[in-house]
Design an enzyme around this catalytic site. Structure first.
Site, mmCIF file in Angstrom:
data_model
loop_
_atom_site.group_PDB
_atom_site.id
_atom_site.type_symbol
_atom_site.label_atom_id
_atom_site.label_comp_id
_atom_site.label_asym_id
_atom_site.label_seq_id
_atom_site.Cartn_x
_atom_site.Cartn_y
_atom_site.Cartn_z
ATOM 1 N NE ARG A 74 -11.804 -9.343 3.371
ATOM 2 C CZ ARG A 74 -11.458 -9.044 4.614
ATOM 3 N NH1 ARG A 74 -10.264 -9.400 5.055
ATOM 4 N NH2 ARG A 74 -12.287 -8.376 5.399
ATOM 5 C CG HIS A 189 -1.130 -2.030 10.619
ATOM 6 N ND1 HIS A 189 -2.402 -1.705 10.238
ATOM 7 C CD2 HIS A 189 -0.453 -2.296 9.467
ATOM 8 C CE1 HIS A 189 -2.506 -1.780 8.917
ATOM 9 N NE2 HIS A 189 -1.334 -2.139 8.427
ATOM 10 C CG ASP A 315 -8.898 -0.154 7.615
ATOM 11 O OD1 ASP A 315 -9.211 -0.112 8.811
ATOM 12 O OD2 ASP A 315 -8.178 -1.050 7.126
ATOM 13 C CG HIS A 319 -16.149 -9.059 6.718
ATOM 14 N ND1 HIS A 319 -15.251 -10.082 6.918
ATOM 15 C CD2 HIS A 319 -15.681 -8.003 7.422
ATOM 16 C CE1 HIS A 319 -14.288 -9.662 7.721
ATOM 17 N NE2 HIS A 319 -14.518 -8.408 8.034
#
Lengths: 434, 324, 168
Positions: A74, A189, A315, A319
């Site tokens: 992030r 991806h 993965d 958050h």
């Protein structure tokens, strides 16, 4: 940290542990000797070795530091969710000594400056090594090539368009060709954005009942088919990131059998969860690509076991709480997975989905091979990245034990068996469970 | 937190009304019976009862809808409740306040009930999981997921017209099943009431993938789909479907799936025609059918008020052990 | 369980009392309203005996109960039927058992939602102690003393029978 100031030899002996190093086919009770940030001996104490530090690995497994191919730290750009400082700590406490982050930072990792920023910040934090992936196209917009050579020189292990659409197949072909010029691995991806059509769940029985916009299996398989054709056309070395359907796994297996230079990985949540887990609109299970069927989950486990997937990753997508607080379709997708990579991997072993040796392979030399980096092994002379874990230690994942800044995980509250006791990076102790 | 645990309190009483799924047949029948009492009321001179006097009901609509909001408002007022209408458009939501903040602010004003309409499936469940213990949530439609009061007023209408034995009925739901929360709720309700046959009829593009998971028989042809049925429920076709490459034109849809007297001949001779409204005349059905003797579309509207009064008063009443 | 005397005899007595009351107070041409369900049964007989010309009105007070939030909804509610205007009329309100007074309070509220009567006289078949509100009947069929764990119930409509039972 256990280092005697001024002493840069840092001679460490890890004794009493069971050493498992799939790269060298080692599984034995042995002591490990480190010095100068490297492995100097396994089993036999070197002559004249004066130990600066002893680490007791009794009842523990000693393996190469884990390598996680899919971690979002992030930073830069989304520091309200997490940062390199916080996630490095989480990585170290999970035994992860090298992590790979996709280029969808903000700004995008399409310049050497951003790549260097990420690597340097990780070095400053000093808990884990971050290997960035560079952008395949400028701004990840899918239109212009990025300066891949410069990105490689700045330390990117490969290039990727992350989860952004690559609509123009001609651009994709050219980008793959360009990458192959520098022998760069392209990390794909597989997702056809038009078919995915802004869905938020697998287009299956559960989404039909819940009235959630669905992402069909074809969104992944159509993209894989297209990518396979272009890989064959261009000869580029390619890696499929986080496949979710049994059908795509089969397609990759066939291509591998035919000799294509293709690797693939799978993310932990998809081996435990399925579309059934969103029946309550549980936004913690909102992920993209979506959780698929129970059959897919089984096929993914098989593909991990038989090596079609040579790496297991987290993965990791931490958050802030608000991101998950809302009606399911408007929540942000992603699970915070760094903390649970190893423990859930061990649960796979307990469930006989794979052997311990296979698990460690998929977490060490498997991903190292994909990155083309000299990590993930305990060879003599190799960098001393080491993970020591007690496979019998029971603990519970809760807001205290979880180290990532993001607590968004449906595994919250689960009983875990197996916990990292020590992590060493470049021969230095960067984490110990106290 | 499953559907059942959220909607029904530990004494089996309705607390939130979010979806048909998670409820049981007994509760559905109780709702229908209670609505029967209120239906009698709407035909009286004094239409208002003091049941919810002093209670505050907020219509929290994130999706514009005059019709549904008006019927909920009327239902609440006939129960003597105070009503607050809050329309949150996309832009005001974008301006900053999260859904949760809006909720907390309203709760601070001591609101007793939220009637929620939202474009996201699962929105009403989310809100119900966050409100204070004494507050009830009624789902006025969430995304494609559920529109339980519509389903109940449709069941009420069927019961009034065809009698209480759903077991001998064949019911066909025709139209855009894929995007329809009304259809999903209707299918659940019909199945819970042990309806003889439940059929869904639509072109493949308007039928959800894995439609068999919904619990109805799938038909792609109108004539076979409505053969011998006792009730036909036509769903509204939204204009956007043509833009989304789901249908070529309204004209072709009308040709194949639009209801006309001629096509109705395939159904049972005393078939009843229903529609949640508003009708697109000449698309879902022609005026002859819409205004004809088999249509109970206007009755559905009247019943909507009684059913909503029933659901609101049931959700607000909490049963405790009777004192002497 | 105990039964009381022939209910018919009690009702006959009530009719006589009502007639005397109407005459004495000059409240002529009253209309009658019974409260569901027992009050309506009793009212039917009184209505016939008093030769009231207006049809009998009936009230279901479920929606006006003050304990609605405690006991929850009673699903089967008969709509109230008041086939005459209440304004300026003298009304005889009839119930089967007068106990706490709350039923009558609800009935009064409901009547006043329909109009403004000139007066309301209450006739109760059975009266027992235990009033929680300042409400009394103008005409009582019989006063009954009960133990705290007993309650009295009118069954019907034909035959009308009064039973005293233990409260479950």
């Amino acid at each position: 940290m256990g280092i005697v100031p001024g002493n840069n030899r840092n001679r460490i002996c890890i004794h009493g542990g069971r050493v498992i190093d799939p790269a060298n086919a080692i599984d034995a009770l042995q002591d490990v000797y480190l010095a100068d940030g490297r492995i100097v001996s396994l089993g036999n104490r070197p002559d004249g070795f004066e130990t600066d530090q002893e680490i007791d690995a009794g009842n523990c497994i000693v393996c190469p530091g884990l390598i996680d191919l899919g971690v979002r730290v992030r930073e830069p750009g989304q520091e309200h969710k997490a940062s390199i400082a916080t996630e490095s700590l989480a990585a170290a406490s999970g035994g992860v000594t090298t992590l790979c982050c996709p280029p969808d930072t903000d700004p995008v990792t399409d310049t050497p400056a951003v790549a260097e920023l990420v690597r340097l910040r990780a070095e400053t934090a000093g808990k884990t090594r971050i290997v960035p992936l560079g952008a395949l196209t400028r701004g990840l917009a899918g239109e212009q090539l990025s300066e891949m050579a410069a990105l490689a020189r700045a330390g990117c292990a490969g290039v990727s368009n992350a989860m952004r659409p690559l609509v123009n197949t001609l651009v994709q072909r050219r980008a793959l060709e360009y990458a192959s010029t520098f022998d760069l691995t392209v990390f794909l991806h597989a997702n056809d954005h038009a078919l995915a059509n802004k869905g938020c769940a697998h287009e299956g029985r559960v989404a039909a009942r819940l009235g959630l916009p669905g992402i069909p299996e074809a969104a992944e398989t159509a993209a894989v088919a297209r990518d396979l054709a272009l890989i064959e056309q261009t000869g580029v070395r390619a890696h499929f990131c986080r496949l979710t359907t049994g059908r795509a796994a089969r397609m990759v297996a066939r291509a591998q059998f035919d000799g294509a230079p293709i690797t693939a990985d799978v993310a932990v949540p998809y081996l435990f969860l399925s579309e059934v887990d969103i029946s309550d609109f549980d936004s913690r299970c909102h992920v993209i690509p979506p959780l698929r069927t129970v059959e897919d989950r089984q096929r993914l486990r098989e593909a991990l076991q038989n090596g079609v997937f040579s790496a297991l990753c987290s993965d990791h997508q931490p958050h802030e709480p608000d991101a998950k607080l809302g009606p399911f379709p408007s929540t942000e997708p992603g699970i915070s997975g760094l903390d649970t990579l190893l423990p859930l991997g061990l649960r796979l072993v307990n469930e006989h989905a794979l052997d311990l040796d296979e698990l460690i392979h998929r977490l060490t030399c498997g991903p190292a091979g994909i990155l083309g980096l000299p990590y993930g092994t305990l060879s003599i002379g190799a960098t001393a990245d080491i993970c020591i874990f007690n496979p019998e230690l029971n603990w519970q994942l809760d807001t205290h034990s979880m180290r990532s800044n993001g607590h968004n995980t449906p595994f919250m509250g689960w009983e875990m068996q197996g916990r990292v006791t020590h992590t060493l990076l470049n021969g230095e102790l960067v984490y110990s469970l106290d | 937190m499953n559907n059942q645990g959220l909607q029904i309190d530990d004494r089996g009483r309705l607390r939130h009304f979010l979806s048909i799924s998670g409820l049981n047949r007994q509760l559905l029948t109780e709702i229908l019976d209670t609505a029967e009492s209120f239906a009698g009321l709407t035909e009286q001179t004094v239409k208002k009862v003091p049941l919810l006097r002093g209670k505050t009901i907020v219509n929290l609509f994130f999706e514009a809808s005059t019709r549904t909001r008006t019927t909920f408002e009327l239902a609440a007022k006939r129960l003597s409740a105070d009503v607050l209408n809050i329309n949150i458009t996309q832009s005001s939501a974008v301006k900053g306040e999260t859904l949760l903040d809006t909720l907390r602010n309203l709760e601070a004003m001591h609101v007793d009930m939220f009637v929620v309409r939202h474009a996201d499936s699962g929105a009403a469940h989310f809100i119900a999981g966050k409100v204070a213990p004494h507050v009830s949530v009624i789902n006025a439609g969430d995304g494609r997921h559920s529109h339980p009061t519509q389903a109940m007023l449709d069941m009420f209408t069927i019961r009034r017209v065809k009698g209480p034995d759903f077991g001998r009925l064949r019911v066909a739901i025709v139209g855009d099943i894929l995007h329809s929360r009304v259809a999903r709720s209707q299918i659940h309700a019909l199945n819970l009431l042990n309806t003889g046959e439940v059929r869904i009829v639509a072109p493949r593009t308007l039928m959800p993938a894995h439609a068999e998971a919904l619990g109805a028989q799938i038909y792609h042809d109108l004539r076979t789909g409505i053969r011998d049925v006792d009730v036909v429920i036509m769903l509204r076709l939204q204009r956007e479907r043509m833009q989304g490459a789901l249908l070529p034109s309204e004209h072709e849809y009308y040709e194949l799936f639009g209801l006309t007297e001629k096509k109705l001949a395939h159904a049972s001779p005393d078939v009843t025609v229903m529609h949640p409204g508003p009708i697109n005349r000449g698309v879902e059905m022609d005026s002859e059918v819409a205004d004809g003797p088999r249509s109970v579309i206007l009755e559905q509207v009247t019943h909507g008020i009684a059913v909503r009064m029933a659901v609101m008063s049931m959700a607000m009443s909490r049963r405790k052990d009777r004192d002497e | 369980m105990t039964e009381l005397d022939d209910t018919g005899i009690i009702i006959d007595g009530m009719a006589k009392q009502l007639q005397e009351l109407v005459t004495r107070t000059g409240r002529n041409d009253p209309a009658m309203v019974g409260i569901h369900t027992g009050g309506v049964w009793v009212a039917r007989q009184l209505h016939a005996q008093l030769n009231i010309s207006e049809p009998l009105g009936s009230l279901d007070i479920s929606f006006y109960r003050d304990d609605f939030t405690r006991i929850g909804m009673n699903p089967v509610v008969q709509p109230s039927q008041l086939p005459f205007s209440l304004d300026n009329r003298h009304i005889i309100l009839v119930d089967d058992v007068l106990h706490t007074g709350r039923t009558i309070r609800a009935a009064l509220n409901e009547l006043f939602d329909y109009g403004r009567p000139a007066s309301i006289m209450l006739a109760a078949l059975i009266e027992r102690d235990g009033r929680e509100l300042p409400i009394q009947a103008n005409v009582v069929g019989r006063h009954v003393d009960l133990q705290p764990d007993e309650h009295i119930k009118l069954t019907g409509p034909d035959p009308l029978r009064l039973e005293i039972k233990l409260t479950p």
